[in-house]
Design a protein around this motif. Sequence first.
Motif, PDB file in Angstrom:
ATOM      1  N   ALA A  16       1.074  -1.086  -0.038  1.00  9.30           N
ATOM      2  CA  ALA A  16      -0.043  -0.150  -0.135  1.00  9.30           C
ATOM      3  C   ALA A  16       0.803   1.101  -0.162  1.00  9.30           C
ATOM      4  CB  ALA A  16      -1.003   0.198   1.150  1.00  9.30           C
ATOM      5  N   GLU A  17       1.913   1.544   0.552  1.00  5.14           N
ATOM      6  CA  GLU A  17       2.771   2.596   1.023  1.00  5.14           C
ATOM      7  C   GLU A  17       2.988   2.989  -0.612  1.00  5.14           C
ATOM      8  OE1 GLU A  17       3.905   5.337   2.950  1.00  5.14           O
ATOM      9  OE2 GLU A  17       3.641   3.542   4.191  1.00  5.14           O
ATOM     10  N   ARG A  18       3.595   2.195  -1.398  1.00 11.65           N
ATOM     11  CA  ARG A  18       4.203   2.379  -3.142  1.00 11.65           C
ATOM     12  C   ARG A  18       3.172   3.424  -3.566  1.00 11.65           C
ATOM     13  NH1 ARG A  18       4.484  -3.733  -5.089  1.00 11.65           N
ATOM     14  NH2 ARG A  18       6.079  -4.083  -3.583  1.00 11.65           N
ATOM     15  N   HIS A  19       2.237   3.416  -3.036  1.00  6.74           N
ATOM     16  CA  HIS A  19       1.036   4.913  -3.396  1.00  6.74           C
ATOM     17  C   HIS A  19       0.098   5.938  -2.606  1.00  6.74           C
ATOM     18  CE1 HIS A  19       0.164   1.424  -6.655  1.00  6.74           C
ATOM     19  NE2 HIS A  19       0.471   0.560  -4.897  1.00  6.74           N
ATOM     20  N   ARG A  20       1.087   5.709  -1.582  1.00  7.53           N
ATOM     21  CA  ARG A  20       1.034   7.213  -0.389  1.00  7.53           C
ATOM     22  C   ARG A  20       0.805   8.026  -1.319  1.00  7.53           C
ATOM     23  NH1 ARG A  20       0.559   7.706   4.756  1.00  7.53           N
ATOM     24  NH2 ARG A  20       0.680   5.658   5.506  1.00  7.53           N
ATOM     25  N   ARG A  21       2.345   8.530  -2.465  1.00  6.79           N
ATOM     26  CA  ARG A  21       2.076   9.985  -2.771  1.00  6.79           C
ATOM     27  C   ARG A  21       0.779  10.530  -3.520  1.00  6.79           C
ATOM     28  NH1 ARG A  21       3.089  13.856   0.287  1.00  6.79           N
ATOM     29  NH2 ARG A  21       4.782  13.110   0.887  1.00  6.79           N
ATOM     30  N   GLU A  22       0.888   9.199  -4.312  1.00 10.13           N
ATOM     31  CA  GLU A  22      -0.732   9.454  -5.390  1.00 10.13           C
ATOM     32  C   GLU A  22      -1.359   9.980  -4.923  1.00 10.13           C
ATOM     33  OE1 GLU A  22      -1.217   6.323  -8.606  1.00 10.13           O
ATOM     34  OE2 GLU A  22       0.411   5.855  -7.301  1.00 10.13           O
ATOM     35  N   LEU A  23      -2.081   9.118  -3.666  1.00  9.81           N
ATOM     36  CA  LEU A  23      -3.194   9.053  -2.548  1.00  9.81           C
ATOM     37  C   LEU A  23      -3.363  10.275  -2.219  1.00  9.81           C
ATOM     38  CD1 LEU A  23      -3.340   5.462  -1.328  1.00  9.81           C
ATOM     39  CD2 LEU A  23      -4.902   6.220  -3.046  1.00  9.81           C
ATOM     40  N   HIS A  24      -1.771  10.951  -1.146  1.00  3.46           N
ATOM     41  CA  HIS A  24      -2.512  11.718  -0.614  1.00  3.46           C
ATOM     42  C   HIS A  24      -2.574  13.469  -1.576  1.00  3.46           C
ATOM     43  CE1 HIS A  24      -0.746  15.177   0.958  1.00  3.46           C
ATOM     44  NE2 HIS A  24      -1.241  14.487   2.035  1.00  3.46           N
ATOM     45  N   VAL A  25      -1.790  12.721  -2.789  1.00  2.00           N
ATOM     46  CA  VAL A  25      -2.349  13.905  -3.617  1.00  2.00           C
ATOM     47  C   VAL A  25      -4.002  14.107  -4.234  1.00  2.00           C
ATOM     48  CG1 VAL A  25      -2.274  14.905  -6.104  1.00  2.00           C
ATOM     49  CG2 VAL A  25       0.311  14.466  -4.542  1.00  2.00           C
ATOM     50  N   ARG A  29      -6.273  17.087  -3.687  1.00  3.39           N
ATOM     51  CA  ARG A  29      -7.446  17.883  -4.712  1.00  3.39           C
ATOM     52  C   ARG A  29      -9.108  17.536  -4.086  1.00  3.39           C
ATOM     53  NH1 ARG A  29      -4.129  14.442  -9.099  1.00  3.39           N
ATOM     54  NH2 ARG A  29      -3.071  16.141 -10.244  1.00  3.39           N
ATOM     55  N   MET A  30      -9.230  16.702  -3.218  1.00  2.00           N
ATOM     56  CA  MET A  30     -10.281  16.236  -2.766  1.00  2.00           C
ATOM     57  C   MET A  30     -10.865  17.528  -1.582  1.00  2.00           C
ATOM     58  SD  MET A  30     -12.584  14.259  -3.900  1.00  2.00           S
ATOM     59  CE  MET A  30     -14.972  14.077  -2.841  1.00  2.00           C
ATOM     60  N   LEU A  31      -9.862  17.775  -1.007  1.00  2.00           N
ATOM     61  CA  LEU A  31     -10.236  18.296   0.113  1.00  2.00           C
ATOM     62  C   LEU A  31      -9.716  20.027   0.132  1.00  2.00           C
ATOM     63  CD1 LEU A  31      -9.260  15.510   2.535  1.00  2.00           C
ATOM     64  CD2 LEU A  31     -11.637  16.129   2.123  1.00  2.00           C
ATOM     65  N   THR A  40      -6.334  11.971   6.133  1.00  4.64           N
ATOM     66  CA  THR A  40      -7.224  10.873   4.801  1.00  4.64           C
ATOM     67  C   THR A  40      -6.812   9.481   4.417  1.00  4.64           C
ATOM     68  OG1 THR A  40      -9.106  12.794   5.058  1.00  4.64           O
ATOM     69  CG2 THR A  40      -9.206  11.125   3.468  1.00  4.64           C
ATOM     70  N   VAL A  41      -5.646  10.178   4.246  1.00  3.07           N
ATOM     71  CA  VAL A  41      -4.864   9.236   3.716  1.00  3.07           C
ATOM     72  C   VAL A  41      -4.674   7.973   4.936  1.00  3.07           C
ATOM     73  CG1 VAL A  41      -2.291   8.246   2.612  1.00  3.07           C
ATOM     74  CG2 VAL A  41      -3.509  10.172   2.011  1.00  3.07           C
ATOM     75  N   GLN A  42      -4.358   8.276   6.044  1.00  6.89           N
ATOM     76  CA  GLN A  42      -4.488   7.897   7.142  1.00  6.89           C
ATOM     77  C   GLN A  42      -5.301   6.538   6.790  1.00  6.89           C
ATOM     78  OE1 GLN A  42      -0.774   7.719   7.226  1.00  6.89           O
ATOM     79  NE2 GLN A  42      -0.775   6.410   9.332  1.00  6.89           N
ATOM     80  N   GLU A  43      -6.994   6.835   7.177  1.00  4.29           N
ATOM     81  CA  GLU A  43      -7.583   6.430   7.527  1.00  4.29           C
ATOM     82  C   GLU A  43      -8.146   5.872   6.393  1.00  4.29           C
ATOM     83  OE1 GLU A  43     -11.285   5.568   8.503  1.00  4.29           O
ATOM     84  OE2 GLU A  43      -9.850   6.729   9.662  1.00  4.29           O
ATOM     85  N   ALA A  69      -9.897   5.564  -0.543  1.00  3.61           N
ATOM     86  CA  ALA A  69      -9.359   6.582  -0.358  1.00  3.61           C
ATOM     87  C   ALA A  69     -10.846   8.360  -0.855  1.00  3.61           C
ATOM     88  CB  ALA A  69      -8.788   7.268  -1.172  1.00  3.61           C
ATOM     89  N   THR A  70     -10.971   7.964  -1.927  1.00 10.84           N
ATOM     90  CA  THR A  70     -12.459   8.754  -2.310  1.00 10.84           C
ATOM     91  C   THR A  70     -13.517   8.451  -1.370  1.00 10.84           C
ATOM     92  OG1 THR A  70     -11.824   7.970  -4.386  1.00 10.84           O
ATOM     93  CG2 THR A  70     -13.898   9.226  -4.034  1.00 10.84           C
ATOM     94  N   ASN A  71     -13.969   7.529  -1.176  1.00 15.40           N
ATOM     95  CA  ASN A  71     -14.976   7.204  -0.640  1.00 15.40           C
ATOM     96  C   ASN A  71     -14.783   8.019   1.459  1.00 15.40           C
ATOM     97  OD1 ASN A  71     -16.983   5.957  -0.987  1.00 15.40           O
ATOM     98  ND2 ASN A  71     -16.171   4.201  -1.544  1.00 15.40           N
ATOM     99  N   ALA A  72     -13.179   7.400   2.066  1.00 18.14           N
ATOM    100  CA  ALA A  72     -13.098   8.693   3.227  1.00 18.14           C
ATOM    101  C   ALA A  72     -13.182   9.748   3.149  1.00 18.14           C
ATOM    102  CB  ALA A  72     -11.280   8.328   3.711  1.00 18.14           C
ATOM    103  N   CYS A  73     -12.944  10.530   1.831  1.00 16.86           N
ATOM    104  CA  CYS A  73     -13.206  11.800   1.580  1.00 16.86           C
ATOM    105  C   CYS A  73     -14.526  12.733   1.796  1.00 16.86           C
ATOM    106  CB  CYS A  73     -12.370  12.457  -0.140  1.00 16.86           C
ATOM    107  SG  CYS A  73     -10.529  12.412   0.295  1.00 16.86           S
ATOM    108  N   LEU A  74     -15.128  11.720   0.851  1.00 13.62           N
ATOM    109  CA  LEU A  74     -16.382  11.866   0.356  1.00 13.62           C
ATOM    110  C   LEU A  74     -17.310  12.189   1.780  1.00 13.62           C
ATOM    111  CD1 LEU A  74     -17.770  10.176  -2.650  1.00 13.62           C
ATOM    112  CD2 LEU A  74     -17.948  12.330  -1.549  1.00 13.62           C
ATOM    113  N   ASP A  75     -16.735  10.830   2.815  1.00 12.84           N
ATOM    114  CA  ASP A  75     -16.946  10.628   4.895  1.00 12.84           C
ATOM    115  C   ASP A  75     -16.428  12.069   5.044  1.00 12.84           C
ATOM    116  OD1 ASP A  75     -18.380   8.446   3.907  1.00 12.84           O
ATOM    117  OD2 ASP A  75     -16.672   7.035   5.076  1.00 12.84           O
ATOM    118  N   ARG A  76     -15.397  12.848   5.033  1.00 14.64           N
ATOM    119  CA  ARG A  76     -14.924  13.649   5.449  1.00 14.64           C
ATOM    120  C   ARG A  76     -15.762  14.725   5.405  1.00 14.64           C
ATOM    121  NH1 ARG A  76     -10.687  15.332   8.598  1.00 14.64           N
ATOM    122  NH2 ARG A  76      -9.698  13.258   8.581  1.00 14.64           N
ATOM    123  N   LEU A  77     -15.779  14.745   4.020  1.00 13.68           N
ATOM    124  CA  LEU A  77     -16.128  16.257   3.611  1.00 13.68           C
ATOM    125  C   LEU A  77     -18.026  16.641   4.004  1.00 13.68           C
ATOM    126  CD1 LEU A  77     -15.720  16.577  -0.140  1.00 13.68           C
ATOM    127  CD2 LEU A  77     -15.157  18.215   1.462  1.00 13.68           C
TER     128      LEU A  77
END
Length: 321
Positions: A16-25, A29-31, A40-43, A69-77
């Motif tokens: 999973a860690e390989r994708h951390r930076r792109e998930l963070h970006v 963008r969402m937030l 949100t990436v940690q979540e 990640a997208t659903n975690a962003c929507l939940d946070r929003l």
Amino acid sequence: MSADTRLEEPAFSGLAERHRRELHVHCYRMLGSFEDAEDTVQETFLRAWRRRETFQGRSTLRAWLYRIATNACLDRLARQRPEPATGGEVPWLQPYPDRLLDELPAGDADEPETVTVARETIELAYLVAVQHLAPRPRAVLILRDVLGWPAKEVAELLGDSVNSVNSALQRARAGMREHLPAERQDWTGGEKDTATRELVRRYTEASVATDIPAIAAMLRADVRCSMPPTPGLQVGRDAVVNEWIESGFEDMTGLRAVPAAVNRQPAVAYYHRQRPEDPYLPLTLDVLRVTGGAIAEITTFHADQFPRLGLPSQLPSDGTE
């Protein structure tokens, strides 16, 4: 990895860690907030670990993580900001350092359109426009236009129909046209052209000298200036200059500047000292949008952003008056 695979936490975390930076970006963008994206990436990783046995291998691990990640962003929003930004201001906006954007996968360098999309959709003007969209259309826009997901996959992620996704995309694009700069196709943005570098150099020198007429000569007539999270958006050269005069900027002394780069845009970090023997301490960061050989937008951030941007905590005194 399949449903029958039992990965121990270190192995799963490594994948999973390989994708951390792109998930963070993506979350950024969402937030619009670096800090919220970090949380949100940690979540996302926590949810992924808890649900690891549900990964069926029908899509890539990367796509699966993007869904979470997208659903975690929507939940946070939904919890924090169910209503989109209004009036052109985004108080929660934070800068994203280029040195971290450089960690993103290189992608296909032979596809200039892909490179352009990646650059322009991380610039502050784009982030501000996105934050004016409702959360679900925002997700549709980013998944479809930035990540290039097919409408069917976006519909599956959101539990919606393809027709609904296509309709949401049309509304989101219309909303973006309302809030993006009209001359967006002419942005110089992060391009390191000689003219832009020279303009930023002259802007920096004039700012350190608090030479307002010199700065004003570099501004577009419709320049925009903001300082999140402080409320207030100045639009137009006269409004911006008047705000600087009223704030006493002309009388300020003891400034030094350091070049910076955030959101693929030129930026200038300012430091200030009270007395000649004092060190220069962080003050503000100006992020510039340059178009047509002039400054179209100045977004100023407070000194609390300096550590994240890798900027010095102070500059030594030079002993001069």
